[in-house]
Design an enzyme around this catalytic site. Structure first.
Site, short mmCIF file in Angstrom:
data_model
loop_
_atom_site.label_atom_id
_atom_site.label_comp_id
_atom_site.label_asym_id
_atom_site.label_seq_id
_atom_site.Cartn_x
_atom_site.Cartn_y
_atom_site.Cartn_z
N HIS A 144 -1.04 0.21 -10.09
CA HIS A 144 -1.68 -0.80 -8.96
C HIS A 144 -2.19 -2.09 -9.56
O HIS A 144 -3.30 -2.32 -9.42
CB HIS A 144 -2.77 0.04 -8.12
N ARG B 250 0.83 -1.17 -0.11
CA ARG B 250 -0.17 0.04 0.06
C ARG B 250 1.09 1.27 0.04
O ARG B 250 2.11 1.29 0.98
CB ARG B 250 -0.73 0.08 1.32
P1 NDP Z 1 -1.43 -10.70 5.13
O1 NDP Z 1 -2.68 -9.87 6.16
O2 NDP Z 1 -1.68 -12.09 4.67
O3 NDP Z 1 -0.14 -10.57 5.86
C1 NDP Z 1 0.48 -9.16 6.13
C2 NDP Z 1 1.67 -9.46 6.77
O4 NDP Z 1 2.24 -8.05 7.35
C3 NDP Z 1 1.99 -10.13 7.91
O5 NDP Z 1 3.31 -10.91 7.85
C4 NDP Z 1 2.00 -9.18 9.22
O6 NDP Z 1 2.83 -9.83 10.31
C5 NDP Z 1 2.76 -8.09 8.47
N1 NDP Z 1 2.52 -6.81 9.45
C6 NDP Z 1 1.12 -6.24 9.41
N2 NDP Z 1 1.47 -5.12 10.25
C7 NDP Z 1 2.72 -5.37 10.49
C8 NDP Z 1 3.55 -4.51 11.55
N3 NDP Z 1 2.96 -3.36 12.17
N4 NDP Z 1 4.94 -4.54 11.73
C9 NDP Z 1 5.46 -5.78 11.12
N5 NDP Z 1 4.61 -6.42 10.38
C10 NDP Z 1 3.34 -6.31 9.95
O7 NDP Z 1 -1.60 -9.67 3.95
P2 NDP Z 1 -1.26 -10.28 2.48
O8 NDP Z 1 0.08 -10.84 2.34
O9 NDP Z 1 -2.25 -11.31 2.21
O10 NDP Z 1 -1.24 -8.58 1.54
C11 NDP Z 1 -0.42 -7.87 2.18
C12 NDP Z 1 -1.01 -6.49 1.54
O11 NDP Z 1 -0.65 -6.38 0.09
C13 NDP Z 1 -2.72 -6.34 1.65
O12 NDP Z 1 -2.80 -5.70 2.74
C14 NDP Z 1 -2.82 -5.30 0.30
O13 NDP Z 1 -2.89 -4.05 0.99
C15 NDP Z 1 -1.46 -5.34 -0.56
N6 NDP Z 1 -1.83 -5.79 -1.83
C16 NDP Z 1 -1.60 -5.09 -2.91
C17 NDP Z 1 -1.90 -5.76 -4.24
C18 NDP Z 1 -1.61 -4.90 -5.35
O14 NDP Z 1 -1.95 -5.26 -6.60
N7 NDP Z 1 -0.52 -3.81 -5.45
C19 NDP Z 1 -2.78 -6.73 -4.55
C20 NDP Z 1 -3.11 -7.62 -3.29
C21 NDP Z 1 -2.63 -6.99 -1.89
P3 NDP Z 1 2.33 -10.98 11.06
O15 NDP Z 1 2.47 -12.26 10.13
O16 NDP Z 1 3.23 -11.23 12.01
O17 NDP Z 1 0.75 -10.93 11.44
#
Ligand code: NDP
Length: 311
Positions: free
Chosen positions: A274, A226
Protein backbone atom coordinates in the site's frame (compact mmCIF):
# COMPACT_ATOMS: atom_id res chain seq x y z
CA UNK A 1 -9.18 29.17 23.48
CA UNK A 2 -11.66 28.00 20.79
CA UNK A 3 -10.43 27.14 17.31
CA UNK A 4 -7.94 24.34 18.07
CA UNK A 5 -7.08 21.51 15.71
CA UNK A 6 -6.97 17.91 16.97
CA UNK A 7 -4.47 15.62 15.20
CA UNK A 8 -5.40 11.96 15.66
CA UNK A 9 -3.55 9.24 13.77
CA UNK A 10 -1.48 6.19 14.71
CA UNK A 11 0.09 6.20 11.22
CA UNK A 12 0.99 9.82 10.36
CA UNK A 13 3.81 11.80 11.98
CA UNK A 14 2.41 14.46 14.35
CA UNK A 15 5.75 16.31 14.45
CA UNK A 16 5.96 16.70 10.66
CA UNK A 17 2.29 17.68 10.42
CA UNK A 18 2.51 20.18 13.31
CA UNK A 19 5.55 21.81 11.69
CA UNK A 20 3.86 21.98 8.27
CA UNK A 21 0.67 23.49 9.72
CA UNK A 22 2.56 25.93 11.98
CA UNK A 23 4.60 27.18 9.01
CA UNK A 24 1.37 28.25 7.30
CA UNK A 25 -0.74 29.25 10.32
CA UNK A 26 1.59 30.00 13.26
CA UNK A 27 -1.29 30.92 15.58
CA UNK A 28 -3.04 27.53 15.13
CA UNK A 29 -3.45 25.69 18.44
CA UNK A 30 -2.56 22.06 17.61
CA UNK A 31 -3.41 19.24 20.02
CA UNK A 32 -2.19 15.69 19.45
CA UNK A 33 -4.50 12.85 20.53
CA UNK A 34 -4.91 11.64 23.25
CA UNK A 35 -3.73 14.95 24.84
CA UNK A 36 -6.68 17.00 23.58
CA UNK A 37 -7.15 19.32 26.57
CA UNK A 38 -10.64 20.89 26.77
CA UNK A 39 -12.76 19.06 24.12
CA UNK A 40 -14.92 22.19 23.72
CA UNK A 41 -11.95 24.05 22.20
CA UNK A 42 -11.53 21.70 19.23
CA UNK A 43 -12.87 23.20 15.98
CA UNK A 44 -11.22 20.94 13.35
CA UNK A 45 -9.98 17.36 13.49
CA UNK A 46 -7.26 15.99 11.18
CA UNK A 47 -7.56 12.23 11.47
CA UNK A 48 -6.73 8.75 10.24
CA UNK A 49 -8.86 6.06 11.88
CA UNK A 50 -9.47 8.01 15.12
CA UNK A 51 -10.46 5.97 18.18
CA UNK A 52 -14.19 5.14 18.22
CA UNK A 53 -16.13 7.89 19.95
CA UNK A 54 -13.32 10.50 19.88
CA UNK A 55 -15.03 12.76 17.32
CA UNK A 56 -18.45 12.45 18.99
CA UNK A 57 -16.95 13.81 22.25
CA UNK A 58 -16.03 17.19 20.64
CA UNK A 59 -19.08 19.47 21.13
CA UNK A 60 -17.86 22.36 18.92
CA UNK A 61 -16.31 20.33 16.10
CA UNK A 62 -17.01 21.91 12.68
CA UNK A 63 -14.97 19.80 10.25
CA UNK A 64 -13.25 16.41 10.09
CA UNK A 65 -10.38 16.15 7.58
CA UNK A 66 -9.32 12.62 6.63
CA UNK A 67 -5.54 12.15 6.42
CA UNK A 68 -5.73 10.53 2.99
CA UNK A 69 -7.92 10.23 -0.09
CA UNK A 70 -9.81 7.08 0.91
CA UNK A 71 -12.48 7.73 3.53
CA UNK A 72 -13.83 4.16 3.75
CA UNK A 73 -12.45 3.45 7.27
CA UNK A 74 -13.72 6.80 8.59
CA UNK A 75 -17.22 6.44 7.16
CA UNK A 76 -17.41 2.85 8.45
CA UNK A 77 -17.11 4.17 12.02
CA UNK A 78 -20.71 4.56 13.31
CA UNK A 79 -19.57 6.96 16.05
CA UNK A 80 -18.61 9.72 13.56
CA UNK A 81 -21.33 12.40 14.01
CA UNK A 82 -23.50 12.44 10.87
CA UNK A 83 -23.91 16.23 10.77
CA UNK A 84 -20.17 17.11 10.70
CA UNK A 85 -18.76 17.68 7.19
CA UNK A 86 -15.93 15.34 6.20
CA UNK A 87 -13.15 16.45 3.83
CA UNK A 88 -10.36 14.31 2.38
CA UNK A 89 -6.84 15.13 1.36
CA UNK A 90 -6.16 15.21 -2.35
CA UNK A 91 -3.72 17.46 -4.16
CA UNK A 92 -1.78 17.54 -7.40
CA UNK A 93 1.31 16.04 -5.77
CA UNK A 94 -0.66 13.04 -4.52
CA UNK A 95 -2.11 12.66 -8.03
CA UNK A 96 1.36 12.95 -9.58
CA UNK A 97 2.79 10.29 -7.25
CA UNK A 98 -0.07 7.92 -8.03
CA UNK A 99 0.30 8.58 -11.75
CA UNK A 100 4.01 7.75 -11.54
CA UNK A 101 3.13 4.45 -9.84
CA UNK A 102 0.43 3.59 -12.39
CA UNK A 103 2.79 4.48 -15.24
CA UNK A 104 5.49 2.21 -13.80
CA UNK A 105 3.04 -0.68 -13.41
CA UNK A 106 1.49 -0.21 -16.88
CA UNK A 107 4.94 -0.02 -18.54
CA UNK A 108 6.13 -3.08 -16.60
CA UNK A 109 3.24 -5.08 -18.04
CA UNK A 110 3.35 -3.43 -21.47
CA UNK A 111 7.07 -4.16 -21.94
CA UNK A 112 6.92 -7.65 -20.29
CA UNK A 113 9.51 -6.63 -17.70
CA UNK A 114 8.55 -9.46 -15.30
CA UNK A 115 9.37 -11.96 -18.07
CA UNK A 116 12.73 -10.25 -18.74
CA UNK A 117 13.53 -10.32 -15.01
CA UNK A 118 12.94 -14.08 -15.03
CA UNK A 119 15.13 -14.42 -18.15
CA UNK A 120 17.85 -12.35 -16.49
CA UNK A 121 17.86 -14.66 -13.46
CA UNK A 122 18.18 -17.64 -15.83
CA UNK A 123 20.93 -15.93 -17.87
CA UNK A 124 18.76 -16.20 -20.96
CA UNK A 125 18.95 -13.91 -24.06
CA UNK A 126 15.58 -14.13 -25.79
CA UNK A 127 14.06 -11.25 -27.71
CA UNK A 128 10.29 -10.65 -27.94
CA UNK A 129 9.08 -8.06 -30.43
CA UNK A 130 7.54 -5.20 -28.38
CA UNK A 131 4.14 -3.93 -29.49
CA UNK A 132 3.61 -0.17 -29.90
CA UNK A 133 1.79 1.62 -27.09
CA UNK A 134 -1.10 2.65 -29.36
CA UNK A 135 -1.97 -1.04 -29.70
CA UNK A 136 -2.08 -1.51 -25.91
CA UNK A 137 -5.52 -0.78 -24.51
CA UNK A 138 -5.37 0.50 -20.93
CA UNK A 139 -8.67 0.79 -19.05
CA UNK A 140 -8.91 2.88 -15.91
CA UNK A 141 -11.74 2.34 -13.42
CA UNK A 142 -12.28 5.63 -11.58
CA UNK A 143 -11.73 8.99 -13.29
CA UNK A 144 -11.47 11.22 -10.22
CA UNK A 145 -8.44 13.15 -9.03
CA UNK A 146 -6.12 10.12 -9.26
CA UNK A 147 -7.64 8.07 -12.10
CA UNK A 148 -8.26 11.13 -14.26
CA UNK A 149 -4.67 12.33 -13.89
CA UNK A 150 -3.30 8.86 -14.67
CA UNK A 151 -5.56 8.56 -17.73
CA UNK A 152 -4.33 11.86 -19.20
CA UNK A 153 -0.67 10.90 -18.64
CA UNK A 154 -1.03 7.43 -20.20
CA UNK A 155 -2.84 8.94 -23.20
CA UNK A 156 0.11 11.35 -23.52
CA UNK A 157 2.47 8.34 -23.60
CA UNK A 158 0.60 7.04 -26.63
CA UNK A 159 -1.47 4.26 -25.02
CA UNK A 160 -4.98 3.59 -26.19
CA UNK A 161 -6.75 4.72 -23.02
CA UNK A 162 -10.33 4.15 -21.95
CA UNK A 163 -11.88 5.13 -18.64
CA UNK A 164 -14.96 4.21 -16.64
CA UNK A 165 -16.70 6.11 -13.84
CA UNK A 166 -20.12 6.49 -12.27
CA UNK A 167 -21.00 9.63 -14.28
CA UNK A 168 -20.08 10.80 -17.82
CA UNK A 169 -16.61 12.32 -18.26
CA UNK A 170 -14.87 14.02 -21.20
CA UNK A 171 -11.07 13.72 -21.20
CA UNK A 172 -8.94 14.52 -24.26
CA UNK A 173 -7.51 11.35 -25.79
CA UNK A 174 -9.50 9.04 -23.46
CA UNK A 175 -12.57 7.06 -24.49
CA UNK A 176 -14.94 7.44 -21.56
CA UNK A 177 -17.63 5.00 -20.39
CA UNK A 178 -19.92 5.22 -17.39
CA UNK A 179 -22.35 3.32 -15.24
CA UNK A 180 -23.56 -0.25 -15.47
CA UNK A 181 -24.54 0.27 -19.13
CA UNK A 182 -20.97 1.12 -20.16
CA UNK A 183 -19.17 -1.45 -18.01
CA UNK A 184 -19.22 -4.41 -20.41
CA UNK A 185 -18.00 -2.41 -23.43
CA UNK A 186 -15.29 -0.81 -21.29
CA UNK A 187 -13.98 -4.20 -20.12
CA UNK A 188 -14.24 -5.98 -23.48
CA UNK A 189 -11.36 -3.99 -25.05
CA UNK A 190 -9.12 -3.51 -22.00
CA UNK A 191 -5.73 -5.29 -22.04
CA UNK A 192 -4.42 -3.68 -18.84
CA UNK A 193 -7.07 -2.86 -16.22
CA UNK A 194 -6.15 -0.21 -13.64
CA UNK A 195 -8.50 -0.05 -10.64
CA UNK A 196 -8.49 3.37 -8.97
CA UNK A 197 -11.87 3.33 -7.28
CA UNK A 198 -12.82 4.28 -3.73
CA UNK A 199 -14.24 1.47 -1.59
CA UNK A 200 -17.99 2.03 -1.14
CA UNK A 201 -21.08 -0.14 -0.82
CA UNK A 202 -21.36 0.04 -4.65
CA UNK A 203 -17.76 -0.78 -5.50
CA UNK A 204 -17.10 -3.69 -3.10
CA UNK A 205 -16.07 -6.69 -5.25
CA UNK A 206 -17.02 -4.78 -8.41
CA UNK A 207 -14.07 -6.55 -10.03
CA UNK A 208 -15.38 -10.04 -9.40
CA UNK A 209 -15.60 -13.17 -11.53
CA UNK A 210 -18.03 -11.60 -13.99
CA UNK A 211 -15.87 -8.51 -14.65
CA UNK A 212 -12.61 -10.48 -14.80
CA UNK A 213 -13.94 -12.86 -17.44
CA UNK A 214 -15.33 -10.02 -19.58
CA UNK A 215 -11.74 -8.84 -20.11
CA UNK A 216 -9.84 -10.24 -23.10
CA UNK A 217 -8.09 -13.51 -22.18
CA UNK A 218 -4.61 -12.88 -20.72
CA UNK A 219 -5.41 -9.32 -19.56
CA UNK A 220 -3.33 -7.72 -16.80
CA UNK A 221 -4.71 -6.17 -13.61
CA UNK A 222 -3.34 -3.30 -11.52
CA UNK A 223 -5.15 -2.42 -8.28
CA UNK A 224 -3.97 0.69 -6.45
CA UNK A 225 -7.33 1.99 -5.17
CA UNK A 226 -8.71 -0.23 -2.40
CA UNK A 227 -8.34 -3.99 -1.90
CA UNK A 228 -12.04 -4.59 -1.30
CA UNK A 229 -12.99 -3.49 -4.83
CA UNK A 230 -11.45 -6.70 -6.21
CA UNK A 231 -12.75 -10.15 -5.21
CA UNK A 232 -9.41 -11.80 -4.38
CA UNK A 233 -10.77 -15.36 -4.57
CA UNK A 234 -12.08 -14.70 -8.09
CA UNK A 235 -8.76 -13.07 -9.03
CA UNK A 236 -6.80 -16.09 -7.75
CA UNK A 237 -8.88 -18.40 -9.92
CA UNK A 238 -8.44 -16.10 -12.94
CA UNK A 239 -4.67 -15.88 -12.37
CA UNK A 240 -4.38 -19.64 -12.04
CA UNK A 241 -6.34 -20.43 -15.19
CA UNK A 242 -4.68 -17.77 -17.40
CA UNK A 243 -7.70 -15.47 -17.81
CA UNK A 244 -5.57 -12.85 -16.03
CA UNK A 245 -1.92 -13.31 -16.98
CA UNK A 246 -0.32 -10.95 -14.43
CA UNK A 247 -1.30 -8.61 -11.60
CA UNK A 248 0.28 -5.72 -9.73
CA UNK A 249 -1.44 -5.26 -6.38
CA UNK A 250 -0.77 -2.38 -3.99
CA UNK A 251 -3.92 -2.84 -1.90
CA UNK A 252 -5.59 -5.91 -0.41
CA UNK A 253 -8.79 -7.00 1.27
CA UNK A 254 -6.76 -7.58 4.45
CA UNK A 255 -3.67 -5.43 5.15
CA UNK A 256 -0.91 -6.28 5.88
CA UNK A 257 -1.38 -9.12 3.36
CA UNK A 258 -1.33 -12.28 5.55
CA UNK A 259 1.98 -14.18 5.40
CA UNK A 260 0.28 -17.35 4.16
CA UNK A 261 -1.65 -15.61 1.36
CA UNK A 262 -1.21 -17.41 -1.99
CA UNK A 263 -0.39 -14.11 -3.81
CA UNK A 264 3.05 -14.06 -2.12
CA UNK A 265 4.16 -17.26 -3.85
CA UNK A 266 2.87 -16.46 -7.34
CA UNK A 267 5.34 -15.72 -10.16
CA UNK A 268 2.75 -13.65 -12.03
CA UNK A 269 1.81 -11.37 -9.10
CA UNK A 270 3.71 -8.38 -7.71
CA UNK A 271 2.52 -7.35 -4.22
CA UNK A 272 3.37 -3.96 -2.73
CA UNK A 273 2.58 -2.74 0.81
CA UNK A 274 0.00 0.00 0.00
CA UNK A 275 2.68 2.43 -1.09
CA UNK A 276 1.46 3.88 -4.40
CA UNK A 277 0.86 7.44 -3.17
CA UNK A 278 0.87 9.41 0.07
CA UNK A 279 0.09 12.90 1.32
CA UNK A 280 3.21 14.97 1.99
CA UNK A 281 2.56 17.21 5.04
CA UNK A 282 4.36 20.28 3.62
CA UNK A 283 2.11 20.16 0.54
CA UNK A 284 -1.16 18.79 1.91
CA UNK A 285 -1.12 21.26 4.85
CA UNK A 286 -2.05 24.06 2.41
CA UNK A 287 -5.54 22.63 1.84
CA UNK A 288 -5.97 21.89 5.57
CA UNK A 289 -5.19 25.49 6.49
CA UNK A 290 -7.38 26.79 3.67
CA UNK A 291 -10.27 24.67 4.94
CA UNK A 292 -9.80 26.02 8.48
CA UNK A 293 -9.96 29.55 7.05
CA UNK A 294 -13.10 28.66 5.08
CA UNK A 295 -14.81 27.06 8.10
CA UNK A 296 -14.25 30.29 10.03
CA UNK A 297 -15.43 32.46 7.10
CA UNK A 298 -18.47 30.26 6.44
CA UNK A 299 -17.29 29.59 2.85
CA UNK A 300 -17.67 26.43 0.75
CA UNK A 301 -15.11 23.81 1.85
CA UNK A 302 -12.48 22.04 -0.27
CA UNK A 303 -12.48 18.29 -1.03
CA UNK A 304 -15.74 17.59 0.75
CA UNK A 305 -16.87 13.95 0.78
CA UNK A 306 -20.42 13.01 -0.22
CA UNK A 307 -21.21 10.76 2.71
CA UNK A 308 -24.20 9.19 0.95
CA UNK A 309 -22.03 8.14 -2.03
CA UNK A 310 -19.11 7.17 0.23
CA UNK A 311 -16.40 9.16 -1.59
P1 NDP B 1 -12.15 10.57 -6.35
O1 NDP B 1 -13.22 10.62 -5.33
O2 NDP B 1 -11.57 11.83 -6.86
O3 NDP B 1 -12.65 9.73 -7.61
C1 NDP B 1 -13.33 8.53 -7.48
C2 NDP B 1 -13.71 8.02 -8.88
O4 NDP B 1 -14.35 6.74 -8.73
C3 NDP B 1 -14.69 8.94 -9.60
O5 NDP B 1 -14.37 9.03 -10.97
C4 NDP B 1 -16.02 8.22 -9.41
O6 NDP B 1 -16.97 8.45 -10.43
C5 NDP B 1 -15.57 6.77 -9.44
N1 NDP B 1 -16.57 5.93 -8.79
C6 NDP B 1 -16.93 5.92 -7.49
N2 NDP B 1 -17.92 5.03 -7.29
C7 NDP B 1 -18.19 4.46 -8.48
C8 NDP B 1 -19.10 3.49 -8.92
N3 NDP B 1 -19.96 2.90 -8.09
N4 NDP B 1 -19.10 3.15 -10.23
C9 NDP B 1 -18.24 3.74 -11.10
N5 NDP B 1 -17.34 4.69 -10.74
C10 NDP B 1 -17.33 5.05 -9.44
O7 NDP B 1 -11.00 9.65 -5.72
P2 NDP B 1 -9.44 9.69 -6.03
O8 NDP B 1 -9.23 9.56 -7.49
O9 NDP B 1 -8.81 10.83 -5.35
O10 NDP B 1 -8.96 8.36 -5.26
C11 NDP B 1 -9.47 7.08 -5.58
C12 NDP B 1 -9.12 6.10 -4.48
O11 NDP B 1 -7.73 5.78 -4.51
C13 NDP B 1 -9.31 6.62 -3.05
O12 NDP B 1 -10.67 6.53 -2.67
C14 NDP B 1 -8.43 5.72 -2.23
O13 NDP B 1 -9.17 4.63 -1.73
C15 NDP B 1 -7.38 5.23 -3.24
N6 NDP B 1 -6.02 5.64 -2.88
C16 NDP B 1 -5.02 4.70 -2.81
C17 NDP B 1 -3.73 5.08 -2.50
C18 NDP B 1 -2.61 4.08 -2.46
O14 NDP B 1 -1.52 4.41 -2.01
N7 NDP B 1 -2.81 2.86 -2.94
C19 NDP B 1 -3.38 6.47 -2.23
C20 NDP B 1 -4.48 7.39 -2.36
C21 NDP B 1 -5.75 6.96 -2.68
P3 NDP B 1 -17.57 9.92 -10.72
O15 NDP B 1 -16.41 10.71 -11.29
O16 NDP B 1 -18.62 9.68 -11.73
O17 NDP B 1 -18.05 10.45 -9.42
Amino acid sequence: MAGALLFSSHLDDPVAWSAALAALMPELDIRVSPELGDPAEIETALVWRPPAGEMAALPNLKLIINLGAGVDPLLADPTIPPHIPVARLGDQFMAQMMTQFVTFAVLRHHRDIAMYERQHRAGEWRYELPIPSYERRVGIMGLGLLGGTAARTLAGLGFSVRGWARSPHAIDGVECFHGAAGFGDFLAKTDILVVLLPLTKDTRHIVGRDALYRLPRGARLINCGRGGTVDEDALLTALNDGQISEATLDVFESEPLPKDHPFWGMENVLCLPHTASIAIPEIAAKDVVENIRRVRAGEALLNIVDRAKGY
